[in-house]
Write a protein that holds these residues in place. Structure first.
Motif, mmCIF file in Angstrom:
data_model
loop_
_atom_site.group_PDB
_atom_site.id
_atom_site.type_symbol
_atom_site.label_atom_id
_atom_site.label_comp_id
_atom_site.label_asym_id
_atom_site.label_seq_id
_atom_site.Cartn_x
_atom_site.Cartn_y
_atom_site.Cartn_z
ATOM 1 N N UNK A 172 11.565 23.309 -32.365
ATOM 2 C CA UNK A 172 11.656 23.436 -30.915
ATOM 3 C C UNK A 172 11.486 24.862 -30.432
ATOM 4 N N UNK A 173 10.728 25.660 -31.170
ATOM 5 C CA UNK A 173 10.600 27.088 -30.878
ATOM 6 C C UNK A 173 9.210 27.464 -30.375
ATOM 7 N N UNK A 174 9.155 28.582 -29.696
ATOM 8 C CA UNK A 174 7.891 29.157 -29.246
ATOM 9 C C UNK A 174 7.351 30.008 -30.394
ATOM 10 N N UNK A 175 6.304 29.527 -31.055
ATOM 11 C CA UNK A 175 5.808 30.252 -32.224
ATOM 12 C C UNK A 175 4.885 31.411 -31.842
ATOM 13 N N UNK A 176 4.762 31.686 -30.558
ATOM 14 C CA UNK A 176 4.170 32.954 -30.141
ATOM 15 C C UNK A 176 5.196 34.076 -30.316
ATOM 16 N N UNK A 177 6.475 33.692 -30.400
ATOM 17 C CA UNK A 177 7.561 34.673 -30.508
ATOM 18 C C UNK A 177 8.258 34.607 -31.867
ATOM 19 N N UNK A 178 8.339 33.387 -32.442
ATOM 20 C CA UNK A 178 8.999 33.208 -33.734
ATOM 21 C C UNK A 178 7.956 32.720 -34.728
ATOM 22 N N UNK A 179 7.758 33.441 -35.802
ATOM 23 C CA UNK A 179 6.677 33.144 -36.736
ATOM 24 C C UNK A 179 6.898 31.834 -37.485
ATOM 25 N N UNK A 180 5.833 31.064 -37.629
ATOM 26 C CA UNK A 180 5.866 29.817 -38.402
ATOM 27 C C UNK A 180 4.547 29.701 -39.158
ATOM 28 N N UNK A 181 4.643 29.590 -40.453
ATOM 29 C CA UNK A 181 3.440 29.527 -41.283
ATOM 30 C C UNK A 181 3.329 28.172 -41.968
ATOM 31 N N UNK A 182 2.133 27.580 -42.036
ATOM 32 C CA UNK A 182 0.815 28.160 -41.768
ATOM 33 C C UNK A 182 0.341 28.095 -40.310
ATOM 34 N N UNK A 183 1.119 27.508 -39.413
ATOM 35 C CA UNK A 183 0.642 27.305 -38.038
ATOM 36 C C UNK A 183 0.201 28.594 -37.363
ATOM 37 N N UNK A 184 0.844 29.715 -37.687
ATOM 38 C CA UNK A 184 0.529 30.980 -37.026
ATOM 39 C C UNK A 184 -0.641 31.740 -37.651
ATOM 40 N N UNK A 185 -1.140 31.255 -38.744
ATOM 41 C CA UNK A 185 -2.256 31.955 -39.399
ATOM 42 C C UNK A 185 -3.496 31.895 -38.512
ATOM 43 N N UNK A 186 -4.100 33.038 -38.313
ATOM 44 C CA UNK A 186 -5.316 33.111 -37.498
ATOM 45 C C UNK A 186 -6.523 32.992 -38.424
ATOM 46 N N UNK A 187 -7.201 31.847 -38.317
ATOM 47 C CA UNK A 187 -8.389 31.608 -39.127
ATOM 48 C C UNK A 187 -9.242 30.585 -38.399
ATOM 49 N N UNK A 188 -10.542 30.775 -38.401
ATOM 50 C CA UNK A 188 -11.423 29.911 -37.618
ATOM 51 C C UNK A 188 -11.401 28.451 -38.081
ATOM 52 N N UNK A 189 -10.904 28.183 -39.268
ATOM 53 C CA UNK A 189 -10.877 26.811 -39.788
ATOM 54 C C UNK A 189 -9.503 26.163 -39.715
ATOM 55 N N UNK A 190 -8.526 26.823 -39.064
ATOM 56 C CA UNK A 190 -7.172 26.265 -38.989
ATOM 57 C C UNK A 190 -6.869 25.760 -37.586
ATOM 58 N N UNK A 191 -6.378 24.535 -37.508
ATOM 59 C CA UNK A 191 -5.973 23.915 -36.248
ATOM 60 C C UNK A 191 -4.466 23.697 -36.289
ATOM 61 N N UNK A 192 -3.749 24.306 -35.346
ATOM 62 C CA UNK A 192 -2.290 24.185 -35.268
ATOM 63 C C UNK A 192 -1.943 23.114 -34.230
#
Length: 218
Positions: A172-192
């Protein structure tokens, strides 16, 4: 004719208007989806006909340290089997549920134990081997609040070969502020992906984020 295909048991399929998609396609056995999770019950009546099989007749691999049989990715927790059913339970077979893709090849990549616990170090070889064996979609319905450059590097290294579908998380967190991996990984082939409920609003447990979540799904 799957008995649980109704608006109560599979409301997610109804709300997503899946039947309209099935009029066009029910998928292809040529598409291999690697379920990086707790394994898959490959004997399940609604999954066994859609299981990927290697040259040795195995349905994937067990990357949990000290596994009794590394070649056996049997699910001993249940989460991976549940996810595999949503992805690719056999459709129109008069049994259980139906997955989004009736026709697909499900590869079991067991990286978490019977308690649903696992390390990033388990995931890395699992992802690499899955792609080597032809996986075009990597399903990762898991997460942790740590930063792993090695996981980022592996996901980016397969950007020309496979799509990674990552759960945004259930805190229930804002992952723009609290890190969550792999969702926060920036990669052109990843969909969160965040979760929505029956009313198509954000599920009470779902993580969210304007910049780090791409889409929401039931």
């Amino acid at each position: 004719n799957d008995p649980k295909y109704n608006e109560n048991d599979l409301w997610n399929m109804f709300n997503a208007q899946a039947a309209g998609a099935w009029d066009i396609t029910t998928g292809s056995k040529n598409v291999i989806v690697a379920v990086v999770d707790t394994g898959i019950n490959y004997n399940h009546e609604d999954l066994k006909d859609n299981m990927w099989t290697d040259t040795n007749g195995k349905h994937g691999h067990n990357y949990v340290p000290d596994a009794a049989d590394p070649s056996d990715p049997m699910d001993d927790m249940g989460h991976g089997t549940h996810c595999a059913g949503t992805i690719g339970a056999v459709g129109n077979n008069g049994k259980g549920v139906v997955g989004m893709a009736w026709d697909v090849s499900l590869m079991a990549v067991k990286v978490m134990d019977a308690e649903g616990q696992g390390e990033t170090s388990n995931m890395l070889p699992g992802i690499i081997d899955a792609v080597k064996n032809g996986a075009k979609v990597i399903s990762m319905s898991l997460g942790e609040p740590t930063v792993s450059q090695s996981l980022t590097d592996v996901i980016r290294s397969i950007s020309d070969e496979a799509v990674v579908v990552a759960a945004a998380g259930n805190e229930g967190s804002d992952i723009d502020r609290i890190y969550a991996e792999p969702a926060n990984i920036v990669s052109e082939n990843l969909i969160s992906i965040a979760a929505i409920d029956k009313d198509s609003t954000l599920a009470y447990f779902s993580n969210y984020g304007l910049h780090n979540v791409d889409v929401a799904a039931p």
